[in-house]
Write an enzyme that holds these catalytic residues in place. Structure first.
Site, short mmCIF file in Angstrom:
data_model
loop_
_atom_site.label_atom_id
_atom_site.label_comp_id
_atom_site.label_asym_id
_atom_site.label_seq_id
_atom_site.Cartn_x
_atom_site.Cartn_y
_atom_site.Cartn_z
N MET A 27 0.84 -1.20 0.00
CA MET A 27 0.00 0.00 0.00
C MET A 27 0.88 1.25 0.00
O MET A 27 0.39 2.35 0.28
CB MET A 27 -0.95 -0.01 1.19
CG MET A 27 -1.92 -1.19 1.15
SD MET A 27 -3.48 -0.88 1.99
CE MET A 27 -2.92 -0.63 3.64
N GLY A 28 2.15 1.08 -0.29
CA GLY A 28 3.04 2.23 -0.43
C GLY A 28 3.52 2.79 0.90
O GLY A 28 3.43 2.11 1.93
N LEU A 30 6.66 3.29 1.40
CA LEU A 30 7.57 2.16 1.52
C LEU A 30 8.64 2.38 2.58
O LEU A 30 9.16 3.48 2.75
CB LEU A 30 8.24 1.90 0.16
CG LEU A 30 7.28 1.58 -0.99
CD1 LEU A 30 8.05 1.37 -2.30
CD2 LEU A 30 6.43 0.35 -0.69
N GLY A 33 10.88 -2.69 5.59
CA GLY A 33 10.13 -3.96 5.58
C GLY A 33 9.73 -4.31 4.15
O GLY A 33 9.98 -5.43 3.67
N HIS A 34 9.13 -3.33 3.46
CA HIS A 34 8.77 -3.55 2.05
C HIS A 34 10.01 -3.86 1.23
O HIS A 34 10.02 -4.74 0.37
CB HIS A 34 8.11 -2.30 1.46
CG HIS A 34 6.84 -1.88 2.13
ND1 HIS A 34 6.71 -0.69 2.79
CD2 HIS A 34 5.63 -2.50 2.21
CE1 HIS A 34 5.47 -0.58 3.26
NE2 HIS A 34 4.80 -1.65 2.92
N GLY A 144 4.71 -10.34 4.02
CA GLY A 144 5.41 -10.28 5.30
C GLY A 144 4.71 -11.10 6.38
O GLY A 144 3.47 -11.15 6.43
N GLN A 150 -3.15 -12.46 7.59
CA GLN A 150 -3.29 -12.14 6.16
C GLN A 150 -2.53 -13.16 5.32
O GLN A 150 -3.05 -13.69 4.33
CB GLN A 150 -2.74 -10.74 5.92
CG GLN A 150 -2.53 -10.38 4.46
CD GLN A 150 -2.07 -8.93 4.29
OE1 GLN A 150 -2.83 -8.02 4.52
NE2 GLN A 150 -0.83 -8.74 3.90
N SER A 183 4.05 1.38 7.89
CA SER A 183 3.74 2.69 7.30
C SER A 183 3.00 3.56 8.31
O SER A 183 3.02 4.79 8.22
CB SER A 183 2.88 2.52 6.06
OG SER A 183 3.53 1.68 5.14
P1 AMP Z 1 1.44 -2.95 3.43
O1 AMP Z 1 1.99 -1.90 2.55
O2 AMP Z 1 1.39 -2.56 4.88
O3 AMP Z 1 0.14 -3.52 2.92
O4 AMP Z 1 2.48 -4.16 3.39
C1 AMP Z 1 2.85 -4.75 2.18
C2 AMP Z 1 3.61 -6.02 2.47
O5 AMP Z 1 4.76 -5.72 3.25
C3 AMP Z 1 2.78 -7.03 3.31
O6 AMP Z 1 3.04 -8.34 2.83
C4 AMP Z 1 3.32 -6.83 4.70
O7 AMP Z 1 3.19 -7.97 5.52
C5 AMP Z 1 4.77 -6.52 4.41
N1 AMP Z 1 5.37 -5.80 5.53
C6 AMP Z 1 4.92 -4.68 6.13
N2 AMP Z 1 5.71 -4.32 7.16
C7 AMP Z 1 6.68 -5.26 7.23
C8 AMP Z 1 7.80 -5.46 8.09
N3 AMP Z 1 8.08 -4.64 9.10
N4 AMP Z 1 8.59 -6.52 7.85
C9 AMP Z 1 8.31 -7.38 6.83
N5 AMP Z 1 7.29 -7.24 5.99
C10 AMP Z 1 6.47 -6.20 6.18
#
Ligand code: AMP
Length: 273
Positions: A27-28, A30, A33-34, A144, A150, A183
């Site tokens: 969802m940006g 970034l 983690g992303h 992640g 999820q 984020s």
């Molecule tokens: P989001 O943008 O929050 O929807 O996350 C996109 C992807 O990044 C999802 O698969 C999350 O689980 C992963 N993600 C978000 N935060 C982290 C993190 N701190 N470490 C590893 N993966 C992450």
């Protein structure tokens, strides 16, 4: 790197691709983690596709959809530098029609933990992930472990709908003090950040107890509740990889999950044992 907005245009390009495709949906806004997912995808596939889409259907009324951080220009640069081949950035109108066919989260596993506190959230997650996987048709898609439920539900959807993709679970990336990257961390004031840190501290405490030989879930939860006194706890649960609650921790098959509100924002974190 090519930026594509229209789903059909991306499909046209990617259907001609003979190379292996890694896909990282986000969802940006970034962060590292992303980036760790993107780097792993670049390592394991010949081309990498990243999507940035703040998905309205996974936000409940009253949640932070409109104020969710959007940093499209910075994100483009990050993706370009990381070696992404295609950045997919559709608008809501590009993705959703009125009155469309819906994917439903399973009645039990979709409505416990996060799904109990955010009923309907996973319907929206699965709707968008289903669309994105069909548009990109990746060889591998990276998710992640931070969003453990999820990840579980996406693996189930892939299994239940016979989708031809390998789901790759990726480790949680943390700030140096232990705070899981998110984020939503930008919402935190200095004081709130200290309290948000209690989530990872409680998991560290649990991990230490387990290292010392403790297996009893109730004892572990009790200790975690103590660490989390200063935040509004939504749940502390210990489950196996099937998301069933367990009474005794089993190494290699247990996840300790915590969700709590700090200020106006919900945070989740977990530890895989
Ligand atoms: P989001 O943008 O929050 O929807 O996350 C996109 C992807 O990044 C999802 O698969 C999350 O689980 C992963 N993600 C978000 N935060 C982290 C993190 N701190 N470490 C590893 N993966 C992450």
């Amino acid at each position: 790197m090519k930026v594509v907005k229209n789903p059909k245009e991306l499909m046209k390009i990617l259907r001609k691709e003979k190379r292996s495709i890694g896909f990282v949906p986000t969802m940006g806004a970034l962060h590292e983690g992303h980036l760790s997912l993107i780097r792993q995808s670049c390592k394991e596939n010949e081309i990498t596709v990243v999507s940035i889409f703040v998905n309205p259907t996974q936000f409940l009324p009253g949640e932070d959809f409109s104020r969710y951080p959007r940093k499209y220009e910075a994100d483009k640069k990050i993706c370009e530098l990381a070696g992404v081949d295609y950045l997919f950035m559709p608008s809501v109108e590009d993705i959703y029609q009125k009155d469309e066919v819906l994917v439903k989260a399973p009645k039990i596993k979709g409505y416990i933990l996060e799904g109990y506190n955010r009923p309907g959230h996973f319907d929206g997650v699965l709707q968008i992930v289903n669309k994105l996987l069909n548009i990109v048709k990746p060889t591998r898609a990276y998710f992640g472990k931070k969003d453990a439920q999820q990840l579980y539900l996406i693996e189930k959807m892939v299994e239940n709908f016979y989708m031809d993709v390998e789901i790759v679970p990726c480790d949680i990336v943390r700030e140096s003090d232990g705070l899981a990257m998110s984020s939503r961390n930008v919402y935190l004031s200095e004081e709130e950040r200290k309290r948000a840190l209690l989530l990872s501290k409680s998991l560290k405490r649990a991990g230490k107890l387990i290292m010392q030989g403790e297996k009893d879930v109730e004892k572990i939860r009790e200790e975690m509740f103590k660490v989390l006194e200063k935040v509004e706890i939504e749940y502390i649960e210990v489950v196996n990889k099937n998301l069933d609650k367990i009474k005794s921790v089993e190494k290699g098959n247990s996840i300790i999950l915590v969700a709590a509100k700090v200020g106006n924002t919900r945070f989740i974190d977990n530890l895989w044992i």
